[in-house]
Design a protein around this motif. Structure first.
Motif, PDB file in Angstrom:
ATOM      1  N   GLN A  20       0.469  -0.821   0.267  1.00  0.00           N
ATOM      2  CA  GLN A  20      -0.347  -0.129   0.253  1.00  0.00           C
ATOM      3  C   GLN A  20       1.112   1.052  -0.072  1.00  0.00           C
ATOM      4  O   GLN A  20       0.632   2.544  -0.949  1.00  0.00           O
ATOM      5  N   ASP A  21       1.727   1.517   0.479  1.00  0.00           N
ATOM      6  CA  ASP A  21       2.775   2.483   0.446  1.00  0.00           C
ATOM      7  C   ASP A  21       3.267   2.388  -0.739  1.00  0.00           C
ATOM      8  O   ASP A  21       3.038   3.922  -1.108  1.00  0.00           O
ATOM      9  N   THR A  22       4.476   0.961  -0.971  1.00  0.00           N
ATOM     10  CA  THR A  22       4.679   2.004  -2.501  1.00  0.00           C
ATOM     11  C   THR A  22       3.902   2.273  -3.312  1.00  0.00           C
ATOM     12  O   THR A  22       3.854   2.775  -4.264  1.00  0.00           O
ATOM     13  N   ALA A  23       2.231   1.774  -3.052  1.00  0.00           N
ATOM     14  CA  ALA A  23       1.411   2.154  -4.961  1.00  0.00           C
ATOM     15  C   ALA A  23       1.119   3.368  -3.781  1.00  0.00           C
ATOM     16  O   ALA A  23       0.499   4.772  -4.924  1.00  0.00           O
ATOM     17  N   GLY A  24       0.714   4.096  -2.514  1.00  0.00           N
ATOM     18  CA  GLY A  24       0.748   5.572  -2.473  1.00  0.00           C
ATOM     19  C   GLY A  24       1.430   6.068  -2.359  1.00  0.00           C
ATOM     20  O   GLY A  24       1.047   7.585  -3.578  1.00  0.00           O
ATOM     21  N   GLU A  25       2.756   5.642  -2.620  1.00  0.00           N
ATOM     22  CA  GLU A  25       3.912   6.748  -3.161  1.00  0.00           C
ATOM     23  C   GLU A  25       3.428   6.824  -4.427  1.00  0.00           C
ATOM     24  O   GLU A  25       4.294   7.852  -5.480  1.00  0.00           O
ATOM     25  N   ARG A  26       3.858   5.768  -5.630  1.00  0.00           N
ATOM     26  CA  ARG A  26       3.266   6.015  -7.031  1.00  0.00           C
ATOM     27  C   ARG A  26       1.978   7.273  -7.478  1.00  0.00           C
ATOM     28  O   ARG A  26       1.979   7.834  -8.459  1.00  0.00           O
TER      29      ARG A  26
END
Length: 124
Positions: A85-91
């Motif tokens: 979720q964090d990596t998707a949110g950063e993208r």
């Protein structure tokens, strides 16, 4: 009168009259139990109790280890989901930074206890 015969051997050896009361295995087990003295009987009971307690302790340890393994797998899965979720949110955050909602501006009274007719009274 009829001649009396000695029928005690016939009664002892007659299995048909006593069928269903106790089979041979049960009879032997019961005879062994009766032949034990108190010390031997107590030792058997203590041994059975120790075996039961040890079996319960081992089962508890196995249950505890299984529970720990399940919890570790659950924590790992949740951690993996959070990082995804964090990596998707950063993208998403890196490409579109203006997707935040704009805050509504409050009136000059701050909106706390302000009624619509208060604004009309102030303006008159």
């Amino acid at each position: 009168f009829e001649h009396m015969q000695d029928r005690t051997d016939d009664r002892i050896n007659d299995g048909n009259n006593y069928r269903g009361l106790m089979n041979v295995h049960d009879y032997k087990r019961k005879r062994e139990e009766v032949s034990l003295d108190d010390g031997q009987r107590r030792a058997q009971v203590e041994q059975a109790v120790r075996a039961k307690v040890n079996a319960d302790l081992q089962q508890r340890k196995r249950d505890e280890q299984e529970r720990e393994a399940r919890e570790a797998a659950r924590r790992e899965r949740l951690q993996r989901e959070l990082t995804e979720q964090d990596t998707a949110g950063e993208r998403d955050h890196g490409s579109d930074g203006s997707k935040k909602k704009a805050k509504k501006k409050k009136g000059r009274l701050g909106g706390a206890g302000a009624l619509s007719f208060d604004n009309e009274d102030d303006g008159a």
